[in-house]
Design a protein around this motif. Sequence first.
Motif, mmCIF file in Angstrom:
data_model
loop_
_atom_site.group_PDB
_atom_site.id
_atom_site.type_symbol
_atom_site.label_atom_id
_atom_site.label_comp_id
_atom_site.label_asym_id
_atom_site.label_seq_id
_atom_site.Cartn_x
_atom_site.Cartn_y
_atom_site.Cartn_z
ATOM 1 N N GLY A 192 6.003 18.208 16.201
ATOM 2 C CA GLY A 192 7.028 18.404 15.181
ATOM 3 C C GLY A 192 6.446 18.076 13.826
ATOM 4 O O GLY A 192 6.319 16.905 13.465
ATOM 5 N N VAL A 193 6.056 19.096 13.070
ATOM 6 C CA VAL A 193 5.313 18.880 11.823
ATOM 7 C C VAL A 193 6.165 19.161 10.595
ATOM 8 O O VAL A 193 6.030 18.498 9.568
ATOM 9 C CB VAL A 193 4.046 19.772 11.806
ATOM 10 N N PHE A 194 7.032 20.174 10.676
ATOM 11 C CA PHE A 194 7.919 20.593 9.595
ATOM 12 C C PHE A 194 7.101 20.917 8.340
ATOM 13 O O PHE A 194 6.239 21.786 8.375
ATOM 14 C CB PHE A 194 8.983 19.526 9.342
ATOM 15 N N ARG A 195 7.289 20.172 7.253
ATOM 16 C CA ARG A 195 6.568 20.495 6.021
ATOM 17 C C ARG A 195 5.225 19.771 5.891
ATOM 18 O O ARG A 195 4.447 20.071 5.005
ATOM 19 C CB ARG A 195 7.439 20.164 4.810
ATOM 20 N N GLY A 196 4.992 18.790 6.755
ATOM 21 C CA GLY A 196 3.704 18.121 6.743
ATOM 22 C C GLY A 196 3.699 16.712 6.176
ATOM 23 O O GLY A 196 2.638 16.085 6.098
ATOM 24 N N LEU A 197 4.872 16.175 5.811
ATOM 25 C CA LEU A 197 4.887 14.836 5.229
ATOM 26 C C LEU A 197 4.372 13.793 6.210
ATOM 27 O O LEU A 197 3.548 12.939 5.850
ATOM 28 C CB LEU A 197 6.298 14.456 4.775
ATOM 29 N N THR A 198 4.847 13.827 7.458
ATOM 30 C CA THR A 198 4.436 12.780 8.395
ATOM 31 C C THR A 198 2.953 12.900 8.742
ATOM 32 O O THR A 198 2.304 11.892 9.010
ATOM 33 C CB THR A 198 5.299 12.822 9.669
ATOM 34 N N THR A 199 2.410 14.115 8.718
ATOM 35 C CA THR A 199 0.964 14.260 8.910
ATOM 36 C C THR A 199 0.227 13.549 7.788
ATOM 37 O O THR A 199 -0.766 12.838 8.028
ATOM 38 C CB THR A 199 0.556 15.745 8.927
ATOM 39 N N TRP A 200 0.697 13.720 6.568
ATOM 40 C CA TRP A 200 0.087 13.045 5.413
ATOM 41 C C TRP A 200 0.200 11.525 5.554
ATOM 42 O O TRP A 200 -0.766 10.794 5.297
ATOM 43 C CB TRP A 200 0.753 13.515 4.122
ATOM 44 N N VAL A 201 1.359 11.040 5.975
ATOM 45 C CA VAL A 201 1.561 9.604 6.161
ATOM 46 C C VAL A 201 0.594 9.068 7.221
ATOM 47 O O VAL A 201 -0.042 8.017 7.043
ATOM 48 C CB VAL A 201 3.025 9.303 6.547
ATOM 49 N N GLU A 242 0.843 -1.205 0.000
ATOM 50 C CA GLU A 242 0.000 0.000 0.000
ATOM 51 C C GLU A 242 0.874 1.249 0.000
ATOM 52 O O GLU A 242 0.640 2.195 -0.763
ATOM 53 C CB GLU A 242 -0.902 0.011 1.229
ATOM 54 N N PHE A 243 1.862 1.249 0.873
ATOM 55 C CA PHE A 243 2.747 2.411 0.970
ATOM 56 C C PHE A 243 3.505 2.623 -0.337
ATOM 57 O O PHE A 243 3.664 3.766 -0.789
ATOM 58 C CB PHE A 243 3.723 2.233 2.127
ATOM 59 N N TRP A 244 3.978 1.554 -0.926
ATOM 60 C CA TRP A 244 4.721 1.633 -2.190
ATOM 61 C C TRP A 244 3.887 2.317 -3.272
ATOM 62 O O TRP A 244 4.408 3.086 -4.083
ATOM 63 C CB TRP A 244 5.118 0.228 -2.627
ATOM 64 N N SER A 245 2.580 2.067 -3.252
ATOM 65 C CA SER A 245 1.684 2.697 -4.224
ATOM 66 C C SER A 245 1.364 4.141 -3.860
ATOM 67 O O SER A 245 1.155 4.982 -4.744
ATOM 68 C CB SER A 245 0.373 1.902 -4.328
ATOM 69 N N LEU A 246 1.334 4.451 -2.560
ATOM 70 C CA LEU A 246 0.935 5.777 -2.106
ATOM 71 C C LEU A 246 2.052 6.817 -2.197
ATOM 72 O O LEU A 246 1.808 7.974 -2.560
ATOM 73 C CB LEU A 246 0.463 5.706 -0.649
ATOM 74 N N ILE A 247 3.262 6.437 -1.854
ATOM 75 C CA ILE A 247 4.321 7.421 -1.639
ATOM 76 C C ILE A 247 4.651 8.251 -2.879
ATOM 77 O O ILE A 247 5.010 9.436 -2.737
ATOM 78 C CB ILE A 247 5.604 6.761 -1.055
ATOM 79 N N PRO A 248 4.530 7.744 -4.108
ATOM 80 C CA PRO A 248 4.805 8.629 -5.248
ATOM 81 C C PRO A 248 3.862 9.827 -5.324
ATOM 82 O O PRO A 248 4.168 10.821 -5.990
ATOM 83 C CB PRO A 248 4.617 7.719 -6.465
ATOM 84 N N HIS A 249 2.730 9.745 -4.647
ATOM 85 C CA HIS A 249 1.735 10.820 -4.693
ATOM 86 C C HIS A 249 1.807 11.739 -3.471
ATOM 87 O O HIS A 249 0.920 12.576 -3.276
ATOM 88 C CB HIS A 249 0.334 10.207 -4.797
ATOM 89 N N ALA A 250 2.844 11.601 -2.663
ATOM 90 C CA ALA A 250 2.978 12.453 -1.477
ATOM 91 C C ALA A 250 3.030 13.918 -1.895
ATOM 92 O O ALA A 250 3.733 14.279 -2.851
ATOM 93 C CB ALA A 250 4.234 12.082 -0.698
ATOM 94 N N PRO A 251 2.296 14.790 -1.203
ATOM 95 C CA PRO A 251 2.232 16.204 -1.595
ATOM 96 C C PRO A 251 3.403 17.038 -1.111
ATOM 97 O O PRO A 251 3.446 18.239 -1.361
ATOM 98 C CB PRO A 251 0.927 16.672 -0.945
ATOM 99 N N VAL A 252 4.350 16.425 -0.410
ATOM 100 C CA VAL A 252 5.490 17.153 0.153
ATOM 101 C C VAL A 252 6.752 16.741 -0.589
ATOM 102 O O VAL A 252 7.036 15.547 -0.741
ATOM 103 C CB VAL A 252 5.635 16.868 1.661
ATOM 104 N N ARG A 253 7.511 17.736 -1.022
ATOM 105 C CA ARG A 253 8.769 17.488 -1.718
ATOM 106 C C ARG A 253 9.903 17.948 -0.813
ATOM 107 O O ARG A 253 10.024 19.128 -0.508
ATOM 108 C CB ARG A 253 8.826 18.276 -3.030
ATOM 109 N N GLN A 254 10.696 17.018 -0.341
ATOM 110 C CA GLN A 254 11.810 17.393 0.526
ATOM 111 C C GLN A 254 12.965 16.428 0.320
ATOM 112 O O GLN A 254 12.768 15.241 0.078
ATOM 113 C CB GLN A 254 11.383 17.389 1.987
ATOM 114 N N ARG A 255 14.165 16.989 0.415
ATOM 115 C CA ARG A 255 15.362 16.146 0.328
ATOM 116 C C ARG A 255 16.154 16.211 1.611
ATOM 117 O O ARG A 255 16.575 15.188 2.138
ATOM 118 C CB ARG A 255 16.235 16.573 -0.864
ATOM 119 N N ARG A 256 16.331 17.400 2.136
ATOM 120 C CA ARG A 256 17.082 17.566 3.377
ATOM 121 C C ARG A 256 16.110 17.909 4.499
ATOM 122 O O ARG A 256 15.263 18.771 4.368
ATOM 123 C CB ARG A 256 18.139 18.665 3.221
#
Length: 295
Positions: free
Chosen positions: A117-126, A76-90
């Motif tokens: 600790g939310v930062f850009r919001g990726l973990t909230t989306w996860v 499920e995660f493998w299918s979902l993660i390409p659509h994550a709305p947050v773009r971050q590298r560092r």
Amino acid sequence: MRARPILLERLRRRMLVPFFDRLGYDLVPANPDWIHRPLSGREVEHLLANAAAILQADLAAAGIPVRGSVRAMVEEFWSLIPHAPVRQRRGGSGFNGALQLYVAMRTLAPRFVIESGVFRGLTTWVIRQACPEAQIRCHDPDLSGLQYRDARAHYATVDWARADLSALDPDATVAFFDDHVSQARRVVEARARGITRLLFDDDAAGHRIHAHGGPAHPTIAMVTALRDDPEPIRWLHNGRAFEQRPNDPLMREAAACIARAHAFDDLHRATGYAPARLTAVTLRRRGAGPEGASP
């Protein structure tokens, strides 16, 4: 359609990279690591199967009962993660950290989630993908950098320990900490509120903390390692000396709260992505001594 990205990449490599290299900086595209992935069936199967096997073992070691198939969760995660709305590298979570959090949250299945600790919001989306019906409370002193804002989550800049959480059932709550605040402090605060299921990012062990980038300490690894060891942990980072003493009162109080702690495998050997540092912690309930520890 692809002409502009190709031209920008050529400009980056030929002009910008050499310029920043002379200044002592690395210039890299702000792309998340998951945009790079295997495509052939054999390699995808190898990645998914090995990640699922490691996560299955980690959940068992953490004392988290598995609901459903871990392999299905990884798929499920493998299918979902390409659509994550947050773009971050560092900074923030990469593929492995997001995968660990997704599987842990899916398995724990909380009705309430506290995210400090939310930062850009990726973990909230996860968390939202893993727990679509959960009530999520997001706490961060600076929410200006959000790339994803959950429409149903409650956001606050006040520290979670000072927030009114009276509407939450502690037994149905999981707290996730990625806030660069002393993890020992967060343990003590959570137990005071009756919350016993915790997840921590950036739990650096004493022998690796020098390369971590200056995390808040004591970490969970330090709390558990120094229970019976009188020697302080000392390290040097960016020319500054740090020390964590085992007789710190906060350390002792946090150690007495913890019934079980397990640091998940970093998953790098299974996936090839950057290592993650998720730790699951179960606390003793208030009023319970060592004999009241969770199994």
